[in-house]
Write a protein that holds these residues in place. Structure first.
Motif, PDB file in Angstrom:
ATOM      1  N   THR A  19       0.840  -1.207   0.000  1.00 34.36           N
ATOM      2  CA  THR A  19       0.000   0.000   0.000  1.00 34.36           C
ATOM      3  C   THR A  19       0.872   1.253   0.000  1.00 34.36           C
ATOM      4  N   ALA A  20       1.911   1.240   0.833  1.00 39.08           N
ATOM      5  CA  ALA A  20       2.811   2.396   0.890  1.00 39.08           C
ATOM      6  C   ALA A  20       3.497   2.605  -0.457  1.00 39.08           C
ATOM      7  N   SER A  21       3.860   1.507  -1.111  1.00 38.13           N
ATOM      8  CA  SER A  21       4.535   1.605  -2.404  1.00 38.13           C
ATOM      9  C   SER A  21       3.619   2.213  -3.470  1.00 38.13           C
ATOM     10  N   TYR A  22       2.377   1.748  -3.530  1.00 38.97           N
ATOM     11  CA  TYR A  22       1.447   2.302  -4.526  1.00 38.97           C
ATOM     12  C   TYR A  22       1.090   3.751  -4.203  1.00 38.97           C
ATOM     13  N   ARG A  23       0.987   4.065  -2.928  1.00 39.17           N
ATOM     14  CA  ARG A  23       0.615   5.433  -2.540  1.00 39.17           C
ATOM     15  C   ARG A  23       1.803   6.388  -2.701  1.00 39.17           C
ATOM     16  N   ASP A  24       2.944   6.015  -2.126  1.00 39.10           N
ATOM     17  CA  ASP A  24       4.057   6.967  -2.016  1.00 39.10           C
ATOM     18  C   ASP A  24       4.965   6.924  -3.247  1.00 39.10           C
ATOM     19  N   THR A  25       5.289   5.726  -3.727  1.00 46.45           N
ATOM     20  CA  THR A  25       6.221   5.634  -4.859  1.00 46.45           C
ATOM     21  C   THR A  25       5.488   5.844  -6.179  1.00 46.45           C
TER      22      THR A  25
ATOM     23  N   LEU B  94      10.266   8.062  -9.472  1.00 43.41           N
ATOM     24  CA  LEU B  94      10.341   6.657  -9.079  1.00 43.41           C
ATOM     25  C   LEU B  94      11.743   6.288  -8.605  1.00 43.41           C
ATOM     26  N   ILE B  95      12.737   6.748  -9.331  1.00 48.01           N
ATOM     27  CA  ILE B  95      14.118   6.438  -8.947  1.00 48.01           C
ATOM     28  C   ILE B  95      14.421   7.069  -7.585  1.00 48.01           C
ATOM     29  N   GLN B  96      13.931   8.293  -7.402  1.00 48.97           N
ATOM     30  CA  GLN B  96      14.111   8.953  -6.106  1.00 48.97           C
ATOM     31  C   GLN B  96      13.428   8.160  -4.986  1.00 48.97           C
ATOM     32  N   GLY B  97      12.318   7.498  -5.324  1.00 54.66           N
ATOM     33  CA  GLY B  97      11.607   6.666  -4.351  1.00 54.66           C
ATOM     34  C   GLY B  97      12.215   5.290  -4.174  1.00 54.66           C
ATOM     35  N   THR B 104      18.173   0.685 -19.915  1.00 55.21           N
ATOM     36  CA  THR B 104      19.061   1.838 -19.771  1.00 55.21           C
ATOM     37  C   THR B 104      18.482   2.931 -18.896  1.00 55.21           C
ATOM     38  N   GLY B 105      17.180   2.855 -18.631  1.00 57.61           N
ATOM     39  CA  GLY B 105      16.523   3.933 -17.896  1.00 57.61           C
ATOM     40  C   GLY B 105      15.960   5.004 -18.813  1.00 57.61           C
ATOM     41  N   LEU B 119       9.244  -1.087 -15.021  1.00 56.92           N
ATOM     42  CA  LEU B 119       9.781  -1.025 -13.654  1.00 56.92           C
ATOM     43  C   LEU B 119      10.060  -2.438 -13.151  1.00 56.92           C
ATOM     44  N   HIS B 120      11.080  -2.556 -12.327  1.00 53.64           N
ATOM     45  CA  HIS B 120      11.510  -3.881 -11.864  1.00 53.64           C
ATOM     46  C   HIS B 120      10.413  -4.538 -11.014  1.00 53.64           C
ATOM     47  N   PRO B 121       9.988  -5.754 -11.379  1.00 53.72           N
ATOM     48  CA  PRO B 121       8.915  -6.407 -10.612  1.00 53.72           C
ATOM     49  C   PRO B 121       9.286  -6.646  -9.154  1.00 53.72           C
ATOM     50  N   LYS B 122      10.576  -6.771  -8.862  1.00 52.92           N
ATOM     51  CA  LYS B 122      10.950  -7.002  -7.457  1.00 52.92           C
ATOM     52  C   LYS B 122      10.651  -5.783  -6.586  1.00 52.92           C
ATOM     53  N   ASP B 123      10.553  -4.614  -7.192  1.00 54.13           N
ATOM     54  CA  ASP B 123      10.230  -3.408  -6.425  1.00 54.13           C
ATOM     55  C   ASP B 123       8.729  -3.204  -6.276  1.00 54.13           C
ATOM     56  N   PHE B 124       7.937  -4.039  -6.984  1.00 53.76           N
ATOM     57  CA  PHE B 124       6.476  -3.873  -6.933  1.00 53.76           C
ATOM     58  C   PHE B 124       5.776  -5.216  -6.711  1.00 53.76           C
TER      59      PHE B 124
END
Lengths: 134, 134
Positions: A19-25, B94-97, B104-105, B119-124
């Motif tokens: 939830t924090a990821s979807y809201r904040d990121t 997103l990168i800042q988060g 390559t970005g 976006l990397h699935p491991k981050d979501f």
């Protein structure tokens, strides 16, 4: 038969973190978590302009998403829900077309208080499809 | 940041069979198949009232969905694409988060002729997210 995409459901192991990821990121509008013990999940709604994403975390000992998270411990897209006008007519047409309906074949009342059915993912190329009568 | 759900992408091993299933069994409106060799897929669009589903089949020897189908031979939901207004601003935020952008970005021109990023699935939580500037 298929109407709007009502929601895409994503199973997650840690609902607060997701939830924090979807809201904040991702900067999305998210609901408060809602425990749905009769469905074995706690859900957070991510509101998008045209549909919603539902973040699901297992609740209780017999959650329908527990096996999915055993197989995909990080989480992942669990099902897609389409709206239909008449769920019994849709079911009968699907069965006639050779598709299998999960469970008894009778609609249950889903998380939104409306009749739902799930279709066998093996009949739809690995995608678990929920139908919801609206 | 997140706008509309532009599409949900489903990888399938047999595009003709999947197209027939969505058209004939599920009663959806489907497009003709479109080969996109620069993206390594052939795609069929399933038009729903509020968004679309894209059925993807590998094309060529270096398809970005080949590994997914190796792991999920029946197919399955591959990614979800959200629209954003400014993809470079979205990327930087997103990168800042703390999120990782694949490749390559730098945005590439996606299947709809518009800039996209993944976006990397491991981050979501196991979900592969595509952003498309509209």
């Amino acid at each position: 038969m298929l109407g709007r995409v009502n929601h895409v459901a994503i199973a997650v192991p840690d609902l607060a973190a997701a939830t924090a990821s979807y809201r904040d990121t991702l900067g999305a509008t998210v609901s408060a978590p809602q425990a749905l013990p009769e469905h074995g999940v706690t859900v957070v709604f991510v509101e998008l302009p045209n549909t919603k994403v539902e973040l699901l975390q297992p609740l209780g000992t017999d959650s329908p998403i527990a096996a999915f998270l055993d197989k995909n411990p990080s989480g992942g897209m669990h099902h897609i829900c389409y709206e239909v006008g008449d769920i019994l007519a849709a079911r009968d047409q699907l069965i006639q077309g050779g598709a299998r309906v999960l469970g008894t074949g009778e609609p249950k009342i889903g998380a939104h208080g409306k009749p739902v059915l799930f279709l066998h993912p093996k009949d739809f190329f690995g995608t678990l499809i929920e139908l919801e009568q609206v």
